[in-house]
Write a protein that holds these residues in place. Structure first.
Motif, PDB file in Angstrom:
ATOM      1  N   ASN A  38      -3.935   3.493  -6.483  1.00 24.51           N
ATOM      2  CA  ASN A  38      -4.921   3.272  -5.226  1.00 24.51           C
ATOM      3  C   ASN A  38      -4.882   1.875  -5.194  1.00 24.51           C
ATOM      4  O   ASN A  38      -4.405   1.128  -5.609  1.00 24.51           O
ATOM      5  CB  ASN A  38      -6.189   4.018  -5.483  1.00 24.51           C
ATOM      6  CG  ASN A  38      -6.904   3.703  -6.618  1.00 24.51           C
ATOM      7  OD1 ASN A  38      -6.842   2.431  -7.022  1.00 24.51           O
ATOM      8  ND2 ASN A  38      -7.931   4.365  -7.396  1.00 24.51           N
ATOM      9  N   ASP A  39      -5.622   1.368  -4.090  1.00 20.66           N
ATOM     10  CA  ASP A  39      -5.767   0.120  -3.611  1.00 20.66           C
ATOM     11  C   ASP A  39      -6.283  -0.848  -4.930  1.00 20.66           C
ATOM     12  O   ASP A  39      -5.900  -1.998  -5.177  1.00 20.66           O
ATOM     13  CB  ASP A  39      -6.618  -0.279  -2.449  1.00 20.66           C
ATOM     14  CG  ASP A  39      -6.046  -0.174  -1.149  1.00 20.66           C
ATOM     15  OD1 ASP A  39      -5.011   0.326  -1.352  1.00 20.66           O
ATOM     16  OD2 ASP A  39      -6.876  -0.008  -0.068  1.00 20.66           O
ATOM     17  N   GLU A  40      -7.573  -0.364  -5.586  1.00 16.23           N
ATOM     18  CA  GLU A  40      -7.949  -1.131  -6.729  1.00 16.23           C
ATOM     19  C   GLU A  40      -6.996  -1.249  -7.728  1.00 16.23           C
ATOM     20  O   GLU A  40      -6.757  -2.391  -8.504  1.00 16.23           O
ATOM     21  CB  GLU A  40      -9.249  -0.347  -7.508  1.00 16.23           C
ATOM     22  CG  GLU A  40      -9.760  -1.244  -8.512  1.00 16.23           C
ATOM     23  CD  GLU A  40     -11.191  -0.801  -8.864  1.00 16.23           C
ATOM     24  OE1 GLU A  40     -11.207  -0.158  -9.777  1.00 16.23           O
ATOM     25  OE2 GLU A  40     -12.250  -0.625  -7.847  1.00 16.23           O
TER      26      GLU A  40
ATOM     27  N   ARG B 103       0.913  -1.271  -0.154  1.00 14.51           N
ATOM     28  CA  ARG B 103      -0.047   0.123   0.182  1.00 14.51           C
ATOM     29  C   ARG B 103       0.972   1.305  -0.260  1.00 14.51           C
ATOM     30  O   ARG B 103       0.785   2.145  -0.857  1.00 14.51           O
ATOM     31  CB  ARG B 103      -1.024  -0.130   1.055  1.00 14.51           C
ATOM     32  CG  ARG B 103      -1.694   1.149   1.217  1.00 14.51           C
ATOM     33  CD  ARG B 103      -3.004   1.054   2.215  1.00 14.51           C
ATOM     34  NE  ARG B 103      -3.904   0.152   1.723  1.00 14.51           N
ATOM     35  CZ  ARG B 103      -4.009  -1.058   2.311  1.00 14.51           C
ATOM     36  NH1 ARG B 103      -3.299  -1.442   3.142  1.00 14.51           N
ATOM     37  NH2 ARG B 103      -5.095  -1.904   1.768  1.00 14.51           N
TER      38      ARG B 103
ATOM     39  N   PRO C 255      -7.735  -7.607   4.560  1.00 12.20           N
ATOM     40  CA  PRO C 255      -8.988  -7.484   4.349  1.00 12.20           C
ATOM     41  C   PRO C 255      -9.563  -6.416   2.953  1.00 12.20           C
ATOM     42  O   PRO C 255     -10.195  -6.732   2.254  1.00 12.20           O
ATOM     43  CB  PRO C 255      -9.527  -6.894   5.737  1.00 12.20           C
ATOM     44  CG  PRO C 255      -8.509  -7.433   6.668  1.00 12.20           C
ATOM     45  CD  PRO C 255      -7.187  -7.466   5.956  1.00 12.20           C
ATOM     46  N   GLU C 256      -8.770  -5.337   3.297  1.00 13.83           N
ATOM     47  CA  GLU C 256      -9.022  -4.319   2.054  1.00 13.83           C
ATOM     48  C   GLU C 256      -8.990  -4.996   0.753  1.00 13.83           C
ATOM     49  O   GLU C 256      -9.605  -4.624  -0.296  1.00 13.83           O
ATOM     50  CB  GLU C 256      -8.255  -2.976   2.169  1.00 13.83           C
ATOM     51  CG  GLU C 256      -8.560  -2.424   3.622  1.00 13.83           C
ATOM     52  CD  GLU C 256      -7.466  -2.899   4.746  1.00 13.83           C
ATOM     53  OE1 GLU C 256      -7.059  -4.020   4.252  1.00 13.83           O
ATOM     54  OE2 GLU C 256      -7.437  -2.169   5.758  1.00 13.83           O
ATOM     55  N   TYR C 257      -7.521  -5.454   0.642  1.00 13.99           N
ATOM     56  CA  TYR C 257      -7.289  -6.085  -0.835  1.00 13.99           C
ATOM     57  C   TYR C 257      -8.188  -7.223  -1.089  1.00 13.99           C
ATOM     58  O   TYR C 257      -8.529  -7.470  -2.356  1.00 13.99           O
ATOM     59  CB  TYR C 257      -5.670  -6.427  -0.731  1.00 13.99           C
ATOM     60  CG  TYR C 257      -4.851  -5.338  -0.756  1.00 13.99           C
ATOM     61  CD1 TYR C 257      -5.299  -4.022  -1.439  1.00 13.99           C
ATOM     62  CD2 TYR C 257      -3.505  -5.529  -0.371  1.00 13.99           C
ATOM     63  CE1 TYR C 257      -4.226  -3.155  -1.377  1.00 13.99           C
ATOM     64  CE2 TYR C 257      -2.456  -4.723  -0.507  1.00 13.99           C
ATOM     65  CZ  TYR C 257      -2.950  -3.503  -1.161  1.00 13.99           C
ATOM     66  OH  TYR C 257      -2.177  -2.366  -1.122  1.00 13.99           O
ATOM     67  N   ARG C 258      -8.512  -7.970  -0.108  1.00 14.94           N
ATOM     68  CA  ARG C 258      -9.420  -9.293  -0.326  1.00 14.94           C
ATOM     69  C   ARG C 258     -10.790  -8.829  -1.068  1.00 14.94           C
ATOM     70  O   ARG C 258     -11.368  -9.505  -1.821  1.00 14.94           O
ATOM     71  CB  ARG C 258      -9.581 -10.057   1.036  1.00 14.94           C
ATOM     72  CG  ARG C 258     -10.442 -11.408   0.673  1.00 14.94           C
ATOM     73  CD  ARG C 258     -10.713 -12.052   1.988  1.00 14.94           C
ATOM     74  NE  ARG C 258     -11.582 -13.353   1.636  1.00 14.94           N
ATOM     75  CZ  ARG C 258     -10.906 -14.631   1.814  1.00 14.94           C
ATOM     76  NH1 ARG C 258      -9.780 -14.828   1.908  1.00 14.94           N
ATOM     77  NH2 ARG C 258     -11.805 -15.588   1.396  1.00 14.94           N
ATOM     78  N   LYS C 259     -11.440  -7.994  -0.336  1.00 13.94           N
ATOM     79  CA  LYS C 259     -12.851  -7.350  -1.161  1.00 13.94           C
ATOM     80  C   LYS C 259     -12.445  -7.041  -2.431  1.00 13.94           C
ATOM     81  O   LYS C 259     -13.568  -7.436  -3.233  1.00 13.94           O
ATOM     82  CB  LYS C 259     -13.082  -6.011  -0.078  1.00 13.94           C
ATOM     83  CG  LYS C 259     -13.586  -6.485   1.189  1.00 13.94           C
ATOM     84  CD  LYS C 259     -13.999  -5.000   1.891  1.00 13.94           C
ATOM     85  CE  LYS C 259     -14.325  -5.265   3.213  1.00 13.94           C
ATOM     86  NZ  LYS C 259     -14.530  -4.045   4.071  1.00 13.94           N
ATOM     87  N   ILE C 260     -11.589  -6.513  -2.857  1.00  7.60           N
ATOM     88  CA  ILE C 260     -11.265  -5.875  -4.166  1.00  7.60           C
ATOM     89  C   ILE C 260     -10.971  -7.248  -5.066  1.00  7.60           C
ATOM     90  O   ILE C 260     -11.477  -7.448  -6.137  1.00  7.60           O
ATOM     91  CB  ILE C 260     -10.079  -5.166  -4.548  1.00  7.60           C
ATOM     92  CG1 ILE C 260     -10.527  -3.657  -3.600  1.00  7.60           C
ATOM     93  CG2 ILE C 260      -9.996  -4.611  -5.893  1.00  7.60           C
ATOM     94  CD1 ILE C 260      -9.245  -2.824  -3.589  1.00  7.60           C
TER      95      ILE C 260
END
Length: 727
Positions: free
Chosen positions: A257-259, A248, A388-393
């Motif tokens: 960004n993350d996406e 990140r 968690p943030e990466y997993r959702k994407i």
């Protein structure tokens, strides 16, 4: 993502002092002290560019047979050469990595790095561990570069080849813009860090809360010699959550960004394999240090080892998917289908392997398609599942292939074009029509009439605003320009928008008042033109008040950007932590302020004399941030004179530090009476203390050179006011 060569993680060197200035860091001469030094041939402004000053690359590119070039590149993808056979019979993944690593050095903090000048050909990048064996990719491209010659630069060819590789394997591409002109020498002004070893696993990551370490600005990569992060995990620690932390931070520093981070990682790893077939000490060193007869080849040269597929680059071994030369959704399918266990590659690197994979989910051997081998994931890949943030994407992309297609194509385009500046600089038939916010779009402006210009000049000079206020506003608008990535500048008038209108260096309350008055008087002028013209009129008046009959040039036609066309967050890194031209230092840093002045001058594309006259002129015009009196070495402020140089070099003045300033501020007193005459900072006194800068200062302080100073200041001022204009 990144393949690093651990074999050269132990390349220590020492310097006489053991210390380097932060903005200089480790140079090529430190890493390779025995290398041929050519700097002596580029002294006194001599260019190493064999194409000459008159070469128009845009004209040459526009005459390129673009479709024929793409056809030749497509054919190259499957034209496997015996001296470096293509994995799976397809060079596509190899060329994607080449393009990615050419572009991926870009960082938002200073706009340096990136693909725009073809630096991957030169040290240190040609010998970074993460660029292991890319020397072969460039040699595979040489026959095509030779064929098309001046019509395609190496810098453009790297990126176009990556695009063609993606297309040839069925992947999505958003577009392509040419216009990257080659340079012919290493860019030695880029600070890559101070570490004494490449990818030193023992030193760990540049982010380490336990050691109170944060990623130093302007750096973006997590270790010396990497493009992004260590694929084994921070400092070789295979912890996916810590890897996510590093990812990140470093991708944010590279404008993603993350996406975009998830899309690029998954999209890049949809293709090809990592290489860790044998321990790295089996092979030779990096290209820049290799024997002359190898002709710039490094790392792996033994043909028997190559023929057997015994190739080691990152030390990690294996493909990510069972279809490494075809675009699809296998990456996320496998990542979520299986549990993974931590194993070691044949080279000893830590990687993750699916437990009990189905036969159809195994990959073909890179040289023998009849043989199946397990796929693998790096610790950085596992971060996309575990954080968690990466997993959702990642789950969304797993379930929506079209969303992944679109996100990857756009993120790849951004990766490869982020350092090119406005879209007006792009060349070729595949430039996307869509304006993207990270391109800093500015609506087209129109040139004002002579009557509009003269009327506004009269009005603004009668407005009650001072010369200093008008000059400061124009400088605040124009001096954000960076030649590194062609961002910033006066076009667009973003100085009136967030975040620039709130930067401390711009004296926000004063700036708001000045811009409001300019806006009220500008008539048919764009705000961007009016801000520059107001400052230009003030400079002209200051020269006249000093007795010089001069005209300061003005070229109108700038447009005004809106808040909706401005990605405010992406402009945050452009805020100066120091601006020696305005005698501004946000907070005392480990970097010397005079070094930061030189760095800012470099980003503005200034020469030493241009830097000197701008500092001197802005001082006597009263353009310091906070209206500080430091360095205003004149008894007639507001007039454009050479008084700064005259009084700085006056031997009647003795200088001493202000005890409480930590050698940042100084007082100049009369040697005979002891009476205080001036105050100054390091960025003032350096023009008298540094021998090279003093030599320039002496020229401008000489009697008879008063007019030369004024004319040189006007020329340098005009250069900055028009920097970043591609309309």
């Amino acid at each position: 993502m990144a393949e690093a060569d651990p074999q050269i993680s132990g390349c220590p060197f020492s310097s006489a002092s053991g210390k380097q200035r932060k903005l200089t860091g480790r140079g090529n001469a430190d890493w390779w002290p025995d290398a041929l030094q050519l700097d002596i041939l580029t002294q006194n402004g001599k260019s190493p560019d064999p194409m000459g000053q008159d070469f128009d690359y845009a004209e040459a590119f526009n005459a390129l047979d673009y479709n024929a070039l793409k056809a030749d590149l497509t054919a190259l993808m499957t034209d496997s050469q015996p001296w470096w056979p293509a994995d799976y019979g397809n060079y596509g993944p190899f060329f994607i990595r080449m393009a990615w690593h050419a572009a991926g050095t870009y960082r938002t903090s200073d706009g340096r790095g990136g693909a725009s000048s073809g630096q991957q050909r030169f040290a240190p990048l040609n010998s970074w561990p993460d660029n292991g064996n890319l020397d072969k990719a460039r040699r595979l491209l040489w026959p095509i570069k030779q064929k098309y010659g001046k019509h395609i630069s190496w810098a453009d060819l790297f990126i176009l080849t990556g695009n063609v590789a993606i297309e040839s394997m069925g992947g999505p591409v958003f577009g392509y813009g040419g216009g990257r002109k080659d340079v012919f020498a290493p860019e030695t002004d880029i600070y890559w860090g101070t570490e004494e070893m490449w990818v030193d696993q023992g030193a760990g990551t540049r982010i380490d809360p336990d050691k109170q370490l944060d990623l130093e600005s302007p750096l973006a990569a997590i270790q010396m010699g990497l493009i992004y992060v260590n694929p084994e995990g921070p400092g070789g620690n295979p912890d996916p959550l810590l890897s996510a932390r590093d990812m990140r931070m470093t991708f944010e520093r590279m404008a993603m960004n993350d996406e975009e981070t998830v899309a690029l990682t998954a999209g890049g790893h949809a293709f090809g394999k990592a290489h860790g077939a044998k321990p790295s000490d089996t092979f030779r060193g990096a290209p820049e240090s290799e024997a002359m007869e190898l002709m710039g080849f490094g790392w792996l040269n033994d043909q028997d080892e190559i023929n057997q597929g015994h190739i080691t680059t990152s030390g990690i071994e294996g493909a990510w998917t069972p279809n490494p030369t075809a675009w699809g959704g296998d990456y996320f399918r496998l990542l979520f289908k299986y549990d993974f266990e931590l194993v070691h590659s044949p080279a000893g690197a830590q990687q993750w392997q699916p437990i009990n994979p189905d036969p159809e989910d195994m990959a073909p051997d890179a040289r023998d398609p009849s043989r199946k081998v397990p796929t693998m994931m790096t610790t950085a890949d596992m971060a996309l599942k575990m954080a968690p943030e990466y997993r959702k994407i990642s789950e969304r992309f797993r379930d929506d292939q079209a969303a992944l297609d679109n996100a990857f194509a756009r993120a790849w385009f951004k990766l490869c074009h982020r350092d090119m500046g406005p879209k007006a600089r792009y060349l070729g038939p595949e430039v996307p029509a869509e304006d993207l916010i990270w391109q800093d779009p500015v609506p087209a402006g129109s040139a004002p009439s002579d009557n509009d210009v003269s009327g506004f000049k009269s009005a603004i000079l009668s407005s009650g605003l001072s010369t200093a206020e008008l000059v400061k506003a124009a400088w605040a608008s124009a001096s954000t320009y960076r030649q590194s990535d062609h961002r910033g500048g006066a076009n667009g008038a973003r100085v009136r928008l967030a975040p620039q209108n709130g930067w401390a260096v711009n004296d926000p309350e004063e700036l708001t008042r000045v811009l409001g008055r300019i806006d009220a008087l500008r008539g048919n002028l764009s705000m961007a033109d009016a801000i520059v013209l107001a400052g230009t009129a003030a400079v002209e008046k200051a020269a006249h008040d000093a007795g010089f009959d001069v005209t300061v040039p003005f070229a109108g036609g700038r447009g005004d950007a809106s808040a909706e066309q401005t990605d405010a967050d992406s402009f945050d890194p452009l805020e100066p932590q120091a601006d020696g031209f305005r005698n501004y230092l946000k907070t005392k840093m480990s970097v010397k302020t005079e070094d930061m002045l030189v760095d800012r001058a470099n980003l503005l594309g200034l020469s030493i004399p241009e830097m000197a006259v701008l500092v001197a002129g802005l001082r006597v015009l009263g353009a310091n941030a906070g209206n500080s009196k430091h360095g205003v070495l004149t008894d007639r402020p507001g007039q454009l004179t050479n008084d700064f140089f005259v009084n700085l070099l006056d031997m009647k003045t003795a200088w001493k530090t202000v005890d409480t300033s930590g050698d940042e501020e100084f007082v100049g007193s009369d040697r005979a009476s002891g009476e205080q005459r001036w105050t100054a900072t390091r960025t003032d006194l350096v023009f008298g203390s540094n021998s090279q800068l003093r030599a320039v200062s002496e020229v401008y302080a000489e009697r008879g050179n008063e007019a030369k100073f004024v004319n040189d200041f006007i020329a340098a001022w005009n250069k900055v006011m028009n920097a970043g204009r591609f309309d």
